[in-house]
Design an enzyme around this catalytic site. Structure first.
Site, PDB file in Angstrom:
ATOM      1  N   THR A  77       0.814  -1.216   0.000  1.00 16.22           N
ATOM      2  CA  THR A  77       0.000   0.000   0.000  1.00 16.22           C
ATOM      3  C   THR A  77       0.851   1.271   0.000  1.00 16.22           C
ATOM      4  O   THR A  77       0.307   2.366  -0.111  1.00 16.22           O
ATOM      5  CB  THR A  77      -0.932   0.014   1.229  1.00 16.22           C
ATOM      6  OG1 THR A  77      -0.139  -0.127   2.412  1.00 16.22           O
ATOM      7  CG2 THR A  77      -1.966  -1.097   1.142  1.00 16.22           C
ATOM      8  N   CYS A  78       2.151   1.139   0.106  1.00 15.45           N
ATOM      9  CA  CYS A  78       3.048   2.295   0.130  1.00 15.45           C
ATOM     10  C   CYS A  78       3.295   2.787  -1.296  1.00 15.45           C
ATOM     11  O   CYS A  78       3.683   2.013  -2.179  1.00 15.45           O
ATOM     12  CB  CYS A  78       4.368   1.899   0.787  1.00 15.45           C
ATOM     13  SG  CYS A  78       5.634   3.173   0.717  1.00 15.45           S
TER      14      CYS A  78
END
Length: 113
Positions: A9-10
């Site tokens: 999700t980064c």
């Protein structure tokens, strides 16, 4: 072999993975949400880059743990990295005997292409 450490999700990790995919470079992905690097692995990384490069003192996890108040020295940062992988600046990329930390497209082009 290239190993990319991070979380999916980064944004920086996604940019790095897209860079490798776009250039047909095969990588292994190590998800910090599922596993933690070993203490000896982290110690080895600190011989390749300064611990302040690895330790993310601007991220959400750093703030929610109130680590600023602890005024951590290098050993304190190492201990926290061993128990909380979300404190790593991401992505961390192992490439041969090199370690590349954070997303920088120009740097990636110099190193990987």
């Amino acid at each position: 072999m290239i190993t990319v450490y991070g979380i999916k999700t980064c944004g920086s990790v996604r940019n790095a993975l897209k860079f490798f995919k776009d250039h047909n470079i095969e990588v292994d992905f190590f998800d910090f949400k599922q596993n933690s690097p070993t203490a000896s692995q982290i110690k080895n990384w600190t011989t390749k880059v300064d611990i302040n490069v690895l330790f993310n003192s601007k991220g959400t996890k750093y703030k929610t743990l109130n680590l600023k108040e602890l005024n951590l020295d290098d050993n304190g940062k190492y201990e926290w990295l061993c128990k909380e992988p979300m404190l790593f600046k991401r992505p961390v990329i192992e490439y041969g005997d090199k370690l590349v930390v954070a997303w920088d497209e120009e740097e990636y082009k110099k190193i990987f292409l």
